[in-house]
Scaffold this active site. Structure first.
Site, mmCIF file in Angstrom:
data_model
loop_
_atom_site.group_PDB
_atom_site.id
_atom_site.type_symbol
_atom_site.label_atom_id
_atom_site.label_comp_id
_atom_site.label_asym_id
_atom_site.label_seq_id
_atom_site.Cartn_x
_atom_site.Cartn_y
_atom_site.Cartn_z
ATOM 1 N N LYS A 1 -1.415 7.207 -0.035
ATOM 2 C CA LYS A 1 -1.952 7.588 1.351
ATOM 3 C C LYS A 1 -0.973 6.947 2.426
ATOM 4 O O LYS A 1 -0.359 7.661 3.235
ATOM 5 C CB LYS A 1 -3.245 6.796 1.437
ATOM 6 N N ARG B 1 -14.302 4.740 4.288
ATOM 7 C CA ARG B 1 -14.154 4.437 2.912
ATOM 8 C C ARG B 1 -15.486 4.247 2.051
ATOM 9 O O ARG B 1 -15.582 3.947 0.795
ATOM 10 C CB ARG B 1 -13.908 2.934 2.786
ATOM 11 N N ARG C 1 4.489 -1.794 -6.717
ATOM 12 C CA ARG C 1 4.705 -1.544 -5.416
ATOM 13 C C ARG C 1 5.405 -2.540 -4.725
ATOM 14 O O ARG C 1 5.252 -3.794 -4.569
ATOM 15 C CB ARG C 1 3.504 -0.834 -4.684
ATOM 16 N N ARG D 1 2.520 -6.873 -1.899
ATOM 17 C CA ARG D 1 1.312 -7.313 -1.377
ATOM 18 C C ARG D 1 0.490 -8.319 -2.013
ATOM 19 O O ARG D 1 0.218 -8.034 -3.309
ATOM 20 C CB ARG D 1 0.409 -6.030 -1.351
ATOM 21 N N ARG E 1 -10.297 -3.233 -6.854
ATOM 22 C CA ARG E 1 -10.260 -2.161 -5.891
ATOM 23 C C ARG E 1 -10.614 -0.683 -6.517
ATOM 24 O O ARG E 1 -11.195 -0.032 -5.764
ATOM 25 C CB ARG E 1 -8.638 -2.111 -5.176
#
Ligand code: AP5
Ligand code: MG
Length: 204
Positions: free
Chosen positions: A13, A88, A122, A152, A163
């Protein structure tokens, strides 16, 4: 154009949102980025959100919806905006329906099994927010702005798994919600980053 970018954690996203927002010249609004900015600045919203983000849980709807409602009333949203990471769950989608009318919802369709690797590898630019992956990015400096890359806090395997569970339970039902409204378009998110962007441009 008022757009929503839907997709699981790690679906791409943020990666696509930066490109789409520049292409259409509309603001990119990421609720996750807003929470992380608040956290960095130790605001009351940031401190409240931290407890949920660290566990991979959703921040309470009343906090999130108010942030979005205020943000999309700002001047730069007059000609449209791109929402990334909001709504969400169904309650947030219903709240958004009351705020404004969304023109299109782009769903980045991915194989959930590929996402743990994407997320734990990431690295994100602290200055411009561009995402990279350790498999293709060997240094720690952003190619776009020279900013420093960081990992992160919620990209550990344990938090990623929670998640993904939250996504399946709360967010995935939005695919049917927006399909019923006739505004959903699916894009294959398992292609290369550039190919995904080309597919998105075709459906816009
Ligand atoms: P948020 O920041 O929104 O995180 P997320 O939804 O979990 O999604 P990510 O940002 O992790 O992934 P992405 O889809 O943006 O992928 P990216 O492009 O970076 O939310 C974080 C937290 O904030 C939530 O858990 C929650 O606590 C809270 N929150 C936020 N919004 C909320 C809301 N509305 N309500 C309540 N709580 C909320 O890409 C990932 C990686 O894959 C990168 O390494 C990238 O380089 C790579 N990649 C991207 N595309 C490709 C591709 N096509 N092929 C190969 N690799 C790719
Ligand atoms: Mg993101």
């Amino acid at each position: 154009m008022k757009l929503v970018l839907l997709g699981a954690p790690g679906a791409g996203k943020g990666t696509q949102a930066v490109r789409i927002a520049a292409h259409l010249n509309i603001p990119h609004i990421s609720t996750g980025d807003i929470f992380r900015k608040n956290l960095k600045e130790a605001t009351p919203v940031g401190l409240k959100a931290k407890a949920y983000i660290d566990k991979g849980q959703l921040v309470p709807d009343e906090v999130t919806c108010e942030i979005v409602e205020l943000r999309i009333k700002e001047d730069d949203c007059k000609n449209g905006f791109l929402l990334d990471g909001f709504p969400r769950n169904i309650a947030q989608a219903e709240a958004l329906d009351k705020m404004t009318k969304i023109d299109k919802v782009i769903n980045l369709d991915v194989d959930l099994k590929a996402l743990a690797d994407r997320l734990t590898g990431r690295r994100v630019c602290e200055k411009c927010g561009e995402s990279y992956h350790v498999s293709t990015k060997k240094d720690e400096t952003c190619d776009k702005c020279g900013g420093k890359l960081y990992q992160r806090a919620d990209d550990t395997l344990e938090t990623v798994n929670s998640r993904l569970t939250v996504y399946e339970q709360s967010t995935a039902p939005l695919i049917a919600y927006y399909k019923d409204k006739g505004v959903l378009v699916n894009v294959d998110g398992m292609q290369s980053i550039e190919a995904v962007f080309e597919s998105v441009k075709k459906v816009l």
